[in-house]
Scaffold this active site. Structure first.
Site, mmCIF file in Angstrom:
data_model
loop_
_atom_site.group_PDB
_atom_site.id
_atom_site.type_symbol
_atom_site.label_atom_id
_atom_site.label_comp_id
_atom_site.label_asym_id
_atom_site.label_seq_id
_atom_site.Cartn_x
_atom_site.Cartn_y
_atom_site.Cartn_z
ATOM 1 N N PHE A 132 16.176 6.024 -3.537
ATOM 2 C CA PHE A 132 15.177 5.431 -2.332
ATOM 3 C C PHE A 132 14.427 4.429 -2.968
ATOM 4 C CE2 PHE A 132 11.426 5.427 0.131
ATOM 5 C CZ PHE A 132 12.150 5.218 1.513
ATOM 6 N N ASP A 217 12.557 1.730 -10.884
ATOM 7 C CA ASP A 217 11.705 2.190 -9.739
ATOM 8 C C ASP A 217 10.694 3.003 -10.035
ATOM 9 O OD1 ASP A 217 10.349 2.924 -7.582
ATOM 10 O OD2 ASP A 217 12.061 2.361 -6.032
ATOM 11 N N LYS A 246 2.790 3.615 -4.653
ATOM 12 C CA LYS A 246 2.025 4.694 -4.374
ATOM 13 C C LYS A 246 0.639 4.917 -4.864
ATOM 14 C CE LYS A 246 5.646 7.093 -1.936
ATOM 15 N NZ LYS A 246 6.883 6.692 -2.190
HETATM 16 C C1 LIG Z 1 8.023 5.478 -1.747
HETATM 17 C C2 LIG Z 1 8.921 4.946 -2.436
HETATM 18 C C3 LIG Z 1 9.370 3.556 -2.208
HETATM 19 C C4 LIG Z 1 8.718 2.862 -0.995
HETATM 20 O O1 LIG Z 1 7.305 2.628 -1.004
HETATM 21 P P1 LIG Z 1 6.564 2.118 0.125
HETATM 22 O O2 LIG Z 1 5.149 1.949 -0.146
HETATM 23 O O3 LIG Z 1 6.785 3.258 1.156
HETATM 24 O O4 LIG Z 1 7.153 1.008 0.961
HETATM 25 C C5 LIG Z 1 10.024 2.957 -3.058
HETATM 26 N N1 LIG Z 1 10.838 3.655 -4.120
HETATM 27 C C6 LIG Z 1 10.353 5.107 -4.412
HETATM 28 C C7 LIG Z 1 10.887 5.478 -5.640
HETATM 29 C C8 LIG Z 1 9.262 5.480 -3.507
HETATM 30 O O5 LIG Z 1 9.358 6.836 -3.684
#
Ligand SMILES: *Cc1c(COP(=O)(O)O)cnc(C)c1O
Length: 390
Positions: A132, A217, A246
Site C-alpha cells: 500500500f 515506504d 503518518k
Molecule cells: C497510510 C499509508 C500511505 C498513504 O498515506 P496518506 O497520508 O494516507 O496519503 C502510504 N504508504 C503506507 C505504507 C501507508 O501506511
C-alpha cells in the site's frame, strides 16, 4: 452526526460514534463514553493524543508563524530536515503533506535520477503484491492490490508487481528499464507481513548490482512504530530513498521524502514543489515529535510493550484455535483469524476498545507508543471476552 452520511463523500464505512476528545491512549465520544484507542489515528498518534509537548509546540509556532512560502527558508523545516538526516541514512529531505504525496515525490525523484543517468527508457518501478503506497494515481499505480485499482484504470504506466519477500521474483523482474524497487520494510495494510531476516539486505545487493534505486515506504512503520526510529534499522540495510508521513507530526498533516545526497541532486529548482509542504506549523511539531521519541524513552517502551502485547496474544492463540497467526514488531501487531474480523472489531468497540482489521482477516493493533501494561491487559481481556462468545 448521522447527517454525515449525506454531506460527506461516501469513501469510508464509518462507525456511528463521534470522537470529540483524546488524552494519551484514551478518547471520548460525544456521549462522554471512554474508549481505549488501539487504532491510534491509524498509526498517527504515536505519542498519544494531545501530548502536552505537541500541544505546546503547536501553540508556540501558531503564535510565531503558521505559513510562509517555500520561496524563503523556513526555520523549523531546516531543523526537522537536519534531525531526520542525523538520525537516518538520509542527506536531503523534501517535505509534503501526506504519505501518498511522499510516494509521488519518490516516484518522480527515482524517474528523474534514472532519466538523467541512464536515459528516458529507464522508468519502470517494481513494487510488491499486497503493498500500500497511497491513493493518488501515481501512488495507486504503485500499490499492488487490484481491489484499490478497480474502476480507476488506466493506471500510470511503468509498474510491475512482485510477491513480497520473494527475491527471485524481483531478480527476474529487474531489467534494463527498471529504475527502482519500492517496498514497505514491513507490509502494514497488507496484513502486518514481516520479511525474512535477510530479505532487505539481499534486495539491496540486487539493486546495487543492477544500478536500481531502493525505496522504502516507512509511512506507517517509521517514526518509532516498530521500536526503532525507522523500521529498516532492524535489518541493518538503508535504502536510497525513504518516505515518511503518518506519525511524523503526531496528527498535524505532513509527509517527507528522505534521500541520499547523490540521488536527491536529481531534483533541480522547479522540478517538484508543494505549497504547504514543510510549513512552519507542521515541521515545528515534527521537531518536537522526533525529540520526544528519541529523548523520552518512547522507543524503549514501544519495544517492551510490543513484546508484552505479542505474548498476550500468543496466549490467546493457545486457547482459540481460530487464531491462525500472531505477528508483529514493536507496536504494529497483527492477529490473523480464520474468518473476517469486522464483527470482532465491532464487539470490541462495544466493550470500549478501538481496534482495526486489515486484509479482511487480520486484527491490527497500533496503539500510541506510550501505552502501558495495564492498558494492554484491558485490550487482552476485551478480546478474550469477545472471542469466548464466538
Ligand atoms: C497510510 C499509508 C500511505 C498513504 O498515506 P496518506 O497520508 O494516507 O496519503 C502510504 N504508504 C503506507 C505504507 C501507508 O501506511
Amino acid at each position: 452526526m448521522r447527517e454525515g452520511q449525506h454531506v460527506l463523500a461516501n469513501t469510508y464505512a464509518r462507525y456511528p460514534i463521534l470522537l470529540v476528545r483524546g488524552k494519551g491512549v484514551k478518547v471520548w465520544d460525544s456521549n462522554g463514553r471512554e474508549y481505549l484507542d488501539f487504532v491510534g489515528g491509524l498509526a498517527v498518534c504515536n505519542l498519544g493524543h494531545c501530548h502536552p509537548k505537541v500541544v505546546q509546540a503547536l501553540e508556540e509556532q501558531a503564535r510565531q508563524l503558521i505559513h510562509c512560502s517555500n520561496f524563503y527558508y523556513i526555520g523549523p523545516q531546516v531543523e526537522l530536515a537536519r534531525r531526520l538526516c542525523e538520525l537516518s541514512f538520509g542527506e536531503r529531505v523534501f517535505f509534503c503533506n501526506s504519505g501518498t504525496e511522499a510516494t509521488e515525490a519518490a516516484i518522480k525523484l527515482a524517474r528523474k535520477y534514472s532519466t538523467e543517468r541512464y536515459g528516458p527508457e529507464r522508468y519502470q518501478i517494481i513494487t510488491m503484491e499486497n503493498s500500500f503506497h497511497g491513493r493518488t494515481m501515481g501512488a495507486l499505480s504503485a500499490t499492488g492490490q487490484k481491489k484499490f485499482h478497480k474502476g480507476f484504470e488506466p493506471l500510470l504506466p511503468g509498474f510491475t508487481y512482485c510477491p513480497f519477500d520473494d527475491l527471485e521474483a524481483v531478480a527476474g523482474a529487474i531489467g534494463p528499464q527498471t529504475c527502482a524497487v519500492m517496498v514497505e520494510p514491513i507490509q502494514a495494510e497488507g496484513g502486518v507481513n514481516l520479511p525474512s531476516p535477510d530479505y532487505l539486505k539481499k534486495l539491496r545487493e540486487l539493486c546495487d548490482q543492477t544500478g536500481t534505486l531502493l525505496i522504502y515506504d516507512e509511512v506507517q512503520v517509521g517514526m518509532g512504530r516498530t521500536g526503532k526510529l525507522f523500521s529498516y534499522e532492524h535489518y541493518d540495510t538503508p535504502p536510497h530513498i525513504m518516505t515518511l508521513a503518518k506519525s511524523l507530526a503526531n496528527g498535524v498533516p505532513i509527509g517527507a521524502l528522505v534521500a541520499t545526497d547523490e540521488v536527491a541532486q536529481a531534483f533541480s529548482p522547479g522540478d517538484h514543489a508543494s505549497t504547504f509542504g514543510g510549513n512552519p506549523l507542521a515541521t515545528a511539531v515534527g521537531c518536537c515529535v522526533v525529540d520526544t521519541l528519541v529523548g523520552d524513552g518512547i522507543l524503549e517502551n514501544c519495544q517492551e510493550m510490543g513484546g508484552y502485547l505479542l505474548k498476550g496474544l500468543l496466549g490467546l492463540k493457545e486457547r482459540y484455535t481460530f487464531i491462525k497467526d500472531v505477528r508483529g514488531k514493536g507496536l504494529i501487531v497483527g492477529c490473523e483469524l480464520e474468518f473476517e474480523g469486522k464483527k470482532i472489531v465491532e464487539r470490541c468497540m462495544d466493550k470500549g476498545v478501538l481496534i482495526n482489521c486489515t486484509a479482511d482477516r487480520v486484527l491490527r493493533f497500533l496503539p500510541p507508543l506510550i501505552v502501558t501494561r495495564e492498558e494492554i491487559d484491558l485490550l487482552l481481556k476485551a478480546l478474550d471476552e469477545v472471542f469466548s462468545k464466538r
